[in-house]
Design an enzyme around this catalytic site. Structure first.
Site, PDB file in Angstrom:
ATOM      1  N   HIS A 106       0.623  -1.531   0.020  1.00  0.00           N
ATOM      2  CA  HIS A 106       0.210   0.202  -0.166  1.00  0.00           C
ATOM      3  C   HIS A 106       1.017   1.043   0.316  1.00  0.00           C
ATOM      4  CE1 HIS A 106      -2.814  -2.848   1.313  1.00  0.00           C
ATOM      5  NE2 HIS A 106      -2.874  -3.322   1.983  1.00  0.00           N
ATOM      6  N   GLU A 123      -1.301  -0.178   8.247  1.00  0.00           N
ATOM      7  CA  GLU A 123      -2.216  -1.254   9.112  1.00  0.00           C
ATOM      8  C   GLU A 123      -1.914  -2.254   9.995  1.00  0.00           C
ATOM      9  OE1 GLU A 123      -3.814  -3.569   5.146  1.00  0.00           O
ATOM     10  OE2 GLU A 123      -2.084  -4.041   4.676  1.00  0.00           O
ATOM     11  N   HIS A 181       3.344  -7.688   1.118  1.00  0.00           N
ATOM     12  CA  HIS A 181       2.981  -8.706   1.953  1.00  0.00           C
ATOM     13  C   HIS A 181       1.762  -9.393   1.734  1.00  0.00           C
ATOM     14  CE1 HIS A 181       0.629  -5.066   2.433  1.00  0.00           C
ATOM     15  NE2 HIS A 181      -0.450  -5.594   3.057  1.00  0.00           N
ATOM     16  N   ARG A 201      -1.010  -4.193  -6.235  1.00  0.00           N
ATOM     17  CA  ARG A 201      -0.736  -5.883  -6.382  1.00  0.00           C
ATOM     18  C   ARG A 201      -0.011  -6.213  -7.236  1.00  0.00           C
ATOM     19  NH1 ARG A 201      -5.639  -6.340  -8.152  1.00  0.00           N
ATOM     20  NH2 ARG A 201      -7.131  -6.397  -6.235  1.00  0.00           N
TER      21      ARG A 201
END
Length: 325
Positions: A106, A123, A181, A201
């Site tokens: 991200h 996150e 990740h 992605r």
């Protein structure tokens, strides 16, 4: 005469997301009502197109964004309302990975603002369940920089250079922006993140989505968004019971665990924001000013900033406590 209902601890209707990598544990283990391959349960969301609605009490059916317009700082706290207005700043999820998710990252605040007029996406994860040998993908398994990464990419070698980390129930991880990740197969976790749905992605196992199509990759966008350094993702924390134990503090959220074996009164007097509790184990009952609400594994509740006196009645529960510092 003021007919505005007094605020109380709020539950929301989960927004269930079917995913090609999802499974049935959100339904069978976390009590979600949905069919198909459920990958995500968005517990509290202000993301456009997926706005949470209250599921309990006098405000049942109200969208969280409309509550913000109506109650303003009473819901989120004065500083947070000043900074975010009618946009709820965090997104809370439960995730069930029957298969490994796509490898992704991200963007940070700066890139997200420049490219998408969005918040970045910081996150963290708390592992609720993990099958034997379950793992996460976190960064790379050898020293990496842009040139090395580009070379490996050109040779279709990405899967071979990813670092796999074994996980077990109770582990927790902080996923900073830019960290490559993926959640591995056999993991059920709670996720806390900034309100953002921006994902780059970079590898998807050549797997078609639920419509039979390959999902878009974001190879070029990711090149200058990746943090090529080894991530320091796994969090160490005390296993002390019946106490507030800090998992992680960031400018965007603070996360604590409460491993309760008996009734407990959390001190909210120094917290100026809303407080969210995610039940990751056991069950409890939250009491506040004549109001009570049960909370079982897989449920989430928001305590508005205007409410500071609460207590939990329980014989055994583990909660994540989240607020904005």
């Amino acid at each position: 005469m003021n007919n505005t209902p007094k605020l109380y601890p709020l539950k929301f209707t989960p927004i269930l997301k079917e995913k090609v990598w999802g499974g049935r544990k959100l339904a069978t283990h976390l009590h979600k009502r949905g069919e198909g391959l459920l990958g995500e349960s968005w517990e509290i969301s202000g993301v456009r197109g997926a706005i949470s609605e209250v599921s309990n009490g006098a405000l049942k059916g109200k969208e969280i964004t409309k509550l913000l317009i109506q109650y303003k700082e009473e819901i989120v706290g004065a500083t947070i309302y000043k900074n975010f207005g009618n946009e709820f700043p965090l997104l809370f999820k439960f995730i069930d990975a029957r298969e490994t998710l796509s490898v992704q990252l991200h963007p940070n605040e700066t890139l997200a603002k420049e490219r998408h007029d969005s918040f970045g996406k910081t996150e963290m994860w708390y592992i609720m369940e993990a099958e034997p040998d379950a793992d996460l993908i976190l960064g790379f398994n050898k020293p990496m920089d842009l040139d090395t990464y580009t070379k490996e990419l050109s040779e279709n070698n990405l899967a071979a250079i990813l670092h796999h980390e074994k996980v077990q129930k109770g582990d927790s991880f902080f996923i900073a922006p830019g960290t490559v990740h993926a959640i591995g197969a056999g993991v059920v976790l709670a996720e806390i993140q900034q309100t953002s749905d921006i994902t780059y992605r970079i590898y998807d196992w050549d797997r078609p989505d639920i419509n039979g199509k390959l999902r878009q990759l974001h190879i070029e966008e990711a090149l200058d968004a990746i943090d090529y350094d080894k991530p320091d993702a796994k969090l160490s924390y005390s296993k002390e019971k019946d106490a507030r134990v800090q998992l992680k503090s960031t400018p965007y959220f603070e996360v604590n665990t409460l491993q309760l074996t008996q009734d407990f009164i959390p001190d909210l007097s120094t917290i100026s924001s809303f407080v969210v509790y995610m039940c990751v184990e056991g069950n409890t009952e939250l009491h506040s000013e004549g109001f009570s609400e049960k909370l079982i594994k897989g449920e989430t509740i928001l305590v508005p900033a205007s409410i500071r006196n609460i207590h939990f009645k329980t014989k055994g529960a583990k909660l994540l406590e989240i607020y904005i510092p």
